[in-house]
Each structure stands twice: as C-alpha cells, then as structure tokens.
Write an enzyme that holds these catalytic residues in place. Structure first.
Site, PDB file in Angstrom:
ATOM      1  N   HIS A  61       0.856  -1.192   0.000  1.00  0.00           N
ATOM      2  CA  HIS A  61       0.000   0.000   0.000  1.00  0.00           C
ATOM      3  C   HIS A  61       0.894   1.245   0.000  1.00  0.00           C
ATOM      4  CE1 HIS A  61      -3.827   2.035   1.858  1.00  0.00           C
ATOM      5  NE2 HIS A  61      -3.162   2.869   1.074  1.00  0.00           N
ATOM      6  N   HIS A  63       1.465   5.175  -2.215  1.00  0.00           N
ATOM      7  CA  HIS A  63       0.944   6.127  -3.212  1.00  0.00           C
ATOM      8  C   HIS A  63       2.028   6.910  -3.934  1.00  0.00           C
ATOM      9  CE1 HIS A  63      -3.283   5.812  -1.837  1.00  0.00           C
ATOM     10  NE2 HIS A  63      -2.734   5.601  -0.654  1.00  0.00           N
ATOM     11  N   GLN A 143      -9.234  11.382   1.372  1.00  0.00           N
ATOM     12  CA  GLN A 143      -9.802  11.050   0.050  1.00  0.00           C
ATOM     13  C   GLN A 143     -10.744  12.192  -0.364  1.00  0.00           C
ATOM     14  OE1 GLN A 143      -9.218   8.042  -1.703  1.00  0.00           O
ATOM     15  NE2 GLN A 143      -7.955   7.106  -0.120  1.00  0.00           N
ATOM     16  N   HIS A 217      -5.047  -0.231   6.313  1.00  0.00           N
ATOM     17  CA  HIS A 217      -4.481   0.606   7.395  1.00  0.00           C
ATOM     18  C   HIS A 217      -5.364   0.626   8.657  1.00  0.00           C
ATOM     19  CE1 HIS A 217      -6.879   3.790   5.478  1.00  0.00           C
ATOM     20  NE2 HIS A 217      -5.982   4.024   4.559  1.00  0.00           N
ATOM     21  N   ILE A 254       4.096   7.427  13.746  1.00  0.00           N
ATOM     22  CA  ILE A 254       3.305   8.637  13.965  1.00  0.00           C
ATOM     23  C   ILE A 254       1.812   8.335  13.873  1.00  0.00           C
ATOM     24  CG2 ILE A 254       2.773  10.914  13.022  1.00  0.00           C
ATOM     25  CD1 ILE A 254       5.861  10.797  12.129  1.00  0.00           C
ATOM     26  N   HIS A 255       1.396   7.620  12.830  1.00  0.00           N
ATOM     27  CA  HIS A 255      -0.023   7.286  12.689  1.00  0.00           C
ATOM     28  C   HIS A 255      -0.540   6.495  13.884  1.00  0.00           C
ATOM     29  CE1 HIS A 255       0.221   8.734   8.591  1.00  0.00           C
ATOM     30  NE2 HIS A 255      -1.082   8.571   8.467  1.00  0.00           N
ATOM     31  N   ASP A 278       1.982   3.366   3.113  1.00  0.00           N
ATOM     32  CA  ASP A 278       0.905   4.276   2.684  1.00  0.00           C
ATOM     33  C   ASP A 278       1.518   5.638   2.328  1.00  0.00           C
ATOM     34  OD1 ASP A 278      -1.689   5.043   2.023  1.00  0.00           O
ATOM     35  OD2 ASP A 278      -2.293   5.460   4.081  1.00  0.00           O
ATOM     36  N   ALA A 317      -2.475  13.225   6.479  1.00  0.00           N
ATOM     37  CA  ALA A 317      -2.847  13.103   5.061  1.00  0.00           C
ATOM     38  C   ALA A 317      -1.879  12.186   4.331  1.00  0.00           C
ATOM     39  CB  ALA A 317      -2.883  14.486   4.411  1.00  0.00           C
ATOM     40  N   GLY A 318      -1.435  11.162   5.030  1.00  0.00           N
ATOM     41  CA  GLY A 318      -0.512  10.209   4.409  1.00  0.00           C
ATOM     42  C   GLY A 318       0.815  10.236   5.123  1.00  0.00           C
TER      43      GLY A 318
HETATM   44 ZN    ZN Z   1      -3.691   4.802   1.057  1.00  0.00          ZN
END
Ligand code: ZN
Length: 402
Positions: A61, A63, A143, A217, A254-255, A278, A317-318
């Site tokens: 995963h 981007h 998104q 995620h 961090i997430h 991600d 945001a990612g």
């Molecule tokens: Zn994603």
C-alpha cells in the site's frame, strides 16, 4: 549468467538467523542458502560482514515518493517512485490510487502497463491497488469527497474489464452494493479489503464471509466501538481484530502510537500483520508544502513532524515513511523481534498478495529480492531479481570478482 555470492552476513530467512551464512544467486533466483561460506567458482562476492541479509520488503500500500504520486498520470512518476523506495529496502510494491474520477483511474491503469515494462531500476510492481472510490464519506480521511460514491456494478465491471492488473481493491463494506462487490472481487481473484469505513461488526462479518479478507491501514479512517441508543457496537477495528482477517499497519511511528502497535501485534501476530508505508509523494523529500494525489487536482498538504497533514493540521494526510523505517519502528517502538518485524515486511505481505511461492523469504528457488542493512535498519544494498539496484559506495567498491 554468473553467480553472485553474499558472504559473512547474518541471514534473516526470516524464520531464523543464520550467522555467517552465504546466499548464492544466479539468473535472478536464489540458488543456495548455506550455513557457512561455500566455494562458487567465478562468483562475484559481496561481503556483508557485520550486516543483516533479509528478504526484500514488500509494500502492499503505497501512493508515492521522491516527489511523485502514482496519480500524476505519468510513466516517470511510476518509475521514480519505484526507484526511491528501492533505496530504502522495498523490492516489490503495489501502486495505490486515490479516489478519483473514472477517467483518471483508467488513465492510471494505462500508465501502469507502460511503466511495468520499463521498470528496471526500482522496486517491482505487483499490480494495482484501487483505494476507493467506494468509501464512507464520514471516514474519508484525505480522500477527495467529490469523487466518493457507492459501488456501481456498471462502473466497476467496466474497470475490471479494462485492466487485468488490478490485484487489490479497498472499499467500505457497509455501503449499498458493497457485499455484492466483494463477491465479484473474490470471483475475479482480486484481494478485497475493508477501508475508510464506519462499519459495525455485523457489516464486517458479512463482508468477511463475502470476500473481504484484509483490513486496510487498521485504525486509520476506520470506526471503533460506537454507542447507538445506549447500546455498544464493535466497530470495524474490533471486528478486524476478532475475525481471522489480515491487517495492515502504517508503522511510521506517527499514525499509531507504540501501545497500538503492540496491541495489534499481540492479537494478530506476525503472520496476519503486514507493515505498509501508505506513503505519499513527499517520502524521501525535505519537509514543507506538498500535494496529496495528482499534481493537477490533488490536495495541498503540509509535511512536518515526519508526516503529511491537512493544512489546518486537523488530520494526517498520508505518511512519508519508507519500509526500512517500518521495520525499525516495530523493533524500537513496539519491542518486536527483528525476525518478526522482517516477516511483517516480507513474508506476510507476500502471502497476502499471493506471491509467496516466489517472494518473501530467503530460500532456494525464490526470486533473488534481498536487502542488506545494519543494526539500525539502514539499507546498505538492495538486490532485485538478482541485480544490485542500490548500494552504498562502500559496498560497490568492495564488489570484487574472485
Ligand atoms: Zn492509502
């Protein structure tokens, strides 16, 4: 083709350590895994003294990275992202789209086909992951709400007919039509994942029975326990933990804080947990302003404190993580053994994507996708299909034919 021999390193198979082991590579495959040095006439030797040698990391995963996003719609973006992540230990990845208009998704699928052929200097592509557009508006995260919609058979049948490279699709299972969509993906041999969802247990159970086997995620853009008229309901998070689903975790440090990393590892273990970046385009780039999604109609974001945030700092945001950081964080923040951390970055994602016959461990017969790193999980060398794609200067100069 000649032999490449990696000697004197600590091999991480990743089910055990082989200290002072030797790996022999020929024609892109692993042809020998030995407990000591072996004589291979004419082999090029790579000395991994003091280093670990592990299966390459598989990011299912991602981007973007290196300033590019897969939604940029250019072949250059695909190739540069693959190169950037290879420098940090990724040997295979699954390019992931964002919620977008159908024409932009179809264009991205076109570009993928071209990029796949010319991708010789980066992490290999395992096929495309469509993230959205069938997600819950209430859990959209970053998104774009303009393009979010319910699964529409006319639309997804057109997309499925358009490309045979889709290997994974993430959707919210509580949407109208999502269960039928899951069955359709299962029938097509495409991995269905629950994502960006406000589902409760009944929805997730239904989804699980109808093809959805992975939680995208976990914890991010996903419901937890809720109360409706005083009664409690297990959310998508608890449901994914309870059912025998696979989960993927953004372990950028961090997430998810360390207690949640530990909790998921405790419940799911290394066999059901895949580490993912991600990552968005700012991975491997200096902090500052960036764009999530395509250059033309993406979202302005701010990269600071090692993560991308919405401009008002209300939400992430990612990530800007790389796969070596994911492994390092599981070891250093979640007290997971290096063996298990490597398994979650290689063996488990390979099995989830159905490529474990070829990838994900250091055994004879598998693709020669390897990484060599030091105690701090800093990558020294990345080998993909038996070719040295990335190496520190020190290691390149040590490459000597014997
Ligand atoms: Zn994603």
């Amino acid at each position: 083709m000649g032999f490449l021999k990696i000697i004197h390193g600590t091999l991480i198979t990743p089910f055990r350590y082989i200290r002072g082991g030797t790996i022999v590579i020929q024609d892109g495959r692993i042809v020998g895994v030995h407990e000591r040095d072996v004589d291979v006439p004419g082999a090029i030797e790579l000395d991994a003294t003091g280093k670990f040698v592990a299966p390459g990391f598989i990011d299912i995963h991602v981007h973007g990275g290196g300033g590019h996003d897969f939604m940029d719609g250019t072949e250059e973006a695909f190739l540069k992202i693959a190169e950037l992540h290879a420098q940090y230990g990724t040997t295979s990845l699954v390019p992931t789209t964002l919620t977008a208009e159908r024409k932009d998704l179809l264009h991205t699928l076109d570009v993928y086909e071209k990029a796949k052929v010319n991708n010789n200097r980066g992490a290999g592509f395992l096929g495309i992951h469509l993230e959205g557009p069938y997600v819950a508006l209430s859990q959209r995260g970053a998104q774009d709400p303009r393009y979010i919609r319910n699964p529409d058979p006319a639309e997804y049948e057109e997309i499925l007919a358009y490309s045979s490279s889709i290997v994974r699709w993430s959707a919210a299972p509580e949407l109208a039509g999502a269960i039928e969509f899951g069955r359709r993906l299962r029938e097509a041999g495409i991995l269905a994942a629950i994502a960006h969802t406000d589902a409760v247990y009944a929805d997730v159970l239904d989804a699980y029975e109808n093809g959805y086997t992975l939680a995208t995620h976990l914890y991010s853009a996903m419901s937890g326990v809720t109360r409706r008229n005083a009664f409690r309901y297990a959310g998508a998070i608890e449901s994914a933990l309870l059912l025998d689903m696979d989960v993927e975790l953004i372990t950028d440090g961090i997430h998810l804080p360390p207690p949640l990393l530990k909790l998921v590892y405790k419940i799911k273990g290394a066999d059901r947990t895949a580490l993912i970046t991600d990552a968005m385009r700012a991975a491997g780039m200096p902090e500052g302003e960036s764009i999530l999604g395509s250059r033309t109609n993406g979202l302005p974001v701010l990269v600071e404190d090692g993560v991308a945030k919405l401009p008002d700092r209300s939400s992430f945001a990612g990530s800007v993580a790389t796969t070596n950081q994911l492994v390092r964080n599981m070891v250093q923040l979640a007290d997971v053994s290096l063996l298990d951390a490597v398994r979650m970055a290689s063996t488990t994602p390979a099995r989830i994507m159905g490529v474990d016959a070829r990838k994900g461990s250091l055994v004879v017969g598998k693709d020669a996708d390897l990484v060599i790193f030091d105690e701090n999980i800093t990558i020294q060398t990345t080998i993909i299909n038996g070719r040295i794609i990335y190496a520190t200067e020190q290691l390149v100069s040590a490459l000597l034919p014997v």
